[in-house]
Design an enzyme around this catalytic site. Structure first.
Site, PDB file in Angstrom:
ATOM      1  N   GLU A   1      54.165  37.799  30.104  1.00 36.79           N
ATOM      2  CA  GLU A   1      54.676  36.640  30.839  1.00 36.79           C
ATOM      3  C   GLU A   1      53.586  35.607  31.101  1.00 36.79           C
ATOM      4  O   GLU A   1      53.828  34.400  31.002  1.00 36.79           O
ATOM      5  CB  GLU A   1      55.303  37.088  32.158  1.00 36.79           C
ATOM      6  CG  GLU A   1      56.614  37.838  32.002  1.00 36.79           C
ATOM      7  CD  GLU A   1      57.714  36.993  31.363  1.00 36.79           C
ATOM      8  OE1 GLU A   1      57.633  35.748  31.407  1.00 36.79           O
ATOM      9  OE2 GLU A   1      58.653  37.586  30.811  1.00 36.79           O
TER      10      GLU A   1
ATOM     11  N   TYR B   1      59.126  32.152  38.933  1.00 36.01           N
ATOM     12  CA  TYR B   1      59.670  32.647  37.675  1.00 36.01           C
ATOM     13  C   TYR B   1      58.988  33.946  37.247  1.00 36.01           C
ATOM     14  O   TYR B   1      59.650  34.943  36.927  1.00 36.01           O
ATOM     15  CB  TYR B   1      59.532  31.622  36.545  1.00 36.01           C
ATOM     16  CG  TYR B   1      59.658  32.300  35.200  1.00 36.01           C
ATOM     17  CD1 TYR B   1      60.897  32.770  34.759  1.00 36.01           C
ATOM     18  CD2 TYR B   1      58.533  32.570  34.419  1.00 36.01           C
ATOM     19  CE1 TYR B   1      61.016  33.467  33.566  1.00 36.01           C
ATOM     20  CE2 TYR B   1      58.646  33.262  33.228  1.00 36.01           C
ATOM     21  CZ  TYR B   1      59.885  33.711  32.802  1.00 36.01           C
ATOM     22  OH  TYR B   1      59.996  34.413  31.648  1.00 36.01           O
TER      23      TYR B   1
ATOM     24  N   ASP C   1      62.923  29.537  34.224  1.00 32.77           N
ATOM     25  CA  ASP C   1      61.758  28.942  33.580  1.00 32.77           C
ATOM     26  C   ASP C   1      62.176  27.605  32.976  1.00 32.77           C
ATOM     27  O   ASP C   1      63.299  27.130  33.212  1.00 32.77           O
ATOM     28  CB  ASP C   1      61.169  29.897  32.531  1.00 32.77           C
ATOM     29  CG  ASP C   1      61.981  29.908  31.237  1.00 32.77           C
ATOM     30  OD1 ASP C   1      63.200  29.613  31.280  1.00 32.77           O
ATOM     31  OD2 ASP C   1      61.406  30.215  30.175  1.00 32.77           O
TER      32      ASP C   1
END
Length: 339
Positions: free
Chosen positions: A44, A128, A146
């Protein structure tokens, strides 16, 4: 219309993901009991501002091989982490990952916390990323947004200037709590593959529910990114020893390239030395909010002469394991020093 047909909408999302989703991505095939949440976390952070293909081909596996756990990352020197990050850009991400690892070792038994609010307190983790780690790493049923999901929701609900709070509320309302992992991965893929800046509405599984499909380019309203123009005069200051050519580099302690090694600027030299520098040419470079025009000069330094730059600069060969900025790498390539 959409929420009155919510079960059907959720079904369409899952059916599409089953047929066209990127289920083969390695970080989507980890255990969701928290034991492999670190792999989700690494993916991520890397995927912020970086394309999936680039992360997958060059960065994800080498990083995990060198730093397989939060403890290994916590124990690493900052220069080691930056060296593995070299080429990804936005180096504050790497510095924050190391800080985050140190906090997790100290406060959470070398594991990431499972809840969104605790995750958001860690360096470099926003709403997020916290939601993604909680869902994909720990199996929590949470919604999040996102940039891709923002574009999808803006068109789906015909929102020109949605707030983050408004979008996150929609994510929670739309969430399929019985299949949150696949649901959220599907939304990410729909935004990345279908509801792109140039949308592919004809093959979108949610087209019949989309309120903005008649004029998708109006949602959301685009805001022009503002850049600051910089003109840098870089000097490739080099000498030759028994091992070949070595270059003067300085480690930045703060600013754009903190922790990375950079070339000196022409202004670091005396007027007499500047007059001897050979002009190579100019190139363009972009970094965060800056549009950089870099003028490159070269100046050879006799090995037995006194270094005019002082002790702040080190001389290094290209094979030395020093994390150098992309700007420096591009300047050396421009000169032909590296291929």
């Amino acid at each position: 219309m959409l929420f009155s047909s919510l079960p059907l909408v959720q079904q369409r999302i899952l059916e599409w993901y089953g047929k066209a989703g990127r289920k083969e991505l390695p970080w989507r095939n980890l255990r969701r009991d928290g034991s492999e949440a670190y792999g989700v976390y690494v993916s991520e952070i890397m995927l912020q501002q970086t394309q999936v293909s680039r992360v997958l081909e060059s960065f994800y596996f080498p990083f995990l091989e060198r730093f397989p756990t939060l403890r290994a990352l916590s124990d690493a020197q900052e220069s080691e982490v930056l060296l593995l990050w070299q080429g990804l850009g936005y180096y504050s991400r790497a510095r924050n990952m190391r800080k985050c690892a140190q906090i997790c070792v100290r406060d959470y038994g070398a594991r990431l916390p499972a809840d969104v609010e605790s995750l958001k307190q860690l360096p470099g983790i926003g709403s997020y990323t916290a939601g993604a780690i909680a869902c994909f790493g720990f199996g929590e049923s949470v919604g999040f947004v996102d940039s891709n999901i923002k574009r999808l929701f803006a068109r789906l609900f015909a929102l020109q200037n949605p707030t983050q709070k408004e979008l996150e509320s929609l994510a929670q309302r739309l969430l399929n709590k019985d299949a949150s992992f696949d649901h959220n991965q599907a939304l990410l893929d729909l935004g990345a593959l279908i509801c792109t800046p140039a949308p592919r509405c004809l093959i979108c599984p949610l087209s019949e529910f989309c309120q903005g499909k008649a004029a998708p380019m109006q949602y959301p309203l685009k805001t022009a990114k503002k850049y600051e123009n910089l003109h840098l005069k870089l000097c490739i200051f080099y000498t030759r020893d028994s091992e070949g050519i070595c270059f003067a580099l300085q480690k930045a302690e703060s600013g754009l390239y903190a922790g990375l090694y950079n070339l000196p600027h022409l202004g670091d030299f005396s007027s007499e030395q500047q007059a001897k520098a050979r002009y190579i040419g100019d190139f363009k470079h972009s970094y965060t909010k800056y549009k950089i025009t870099a003028s490159v000069y070269a100046l050879e330094f006799p090995l037995d002469s006194k270094n005019p730059l002082g002790s702040d600069f080190v001389f290094a060969h290209l094979g030395d394991l020093l994390p150098i900025s992309n700007l420096t790498k591009k300047a050396l390539k421009f000169m032909g020093a590296i291929t």
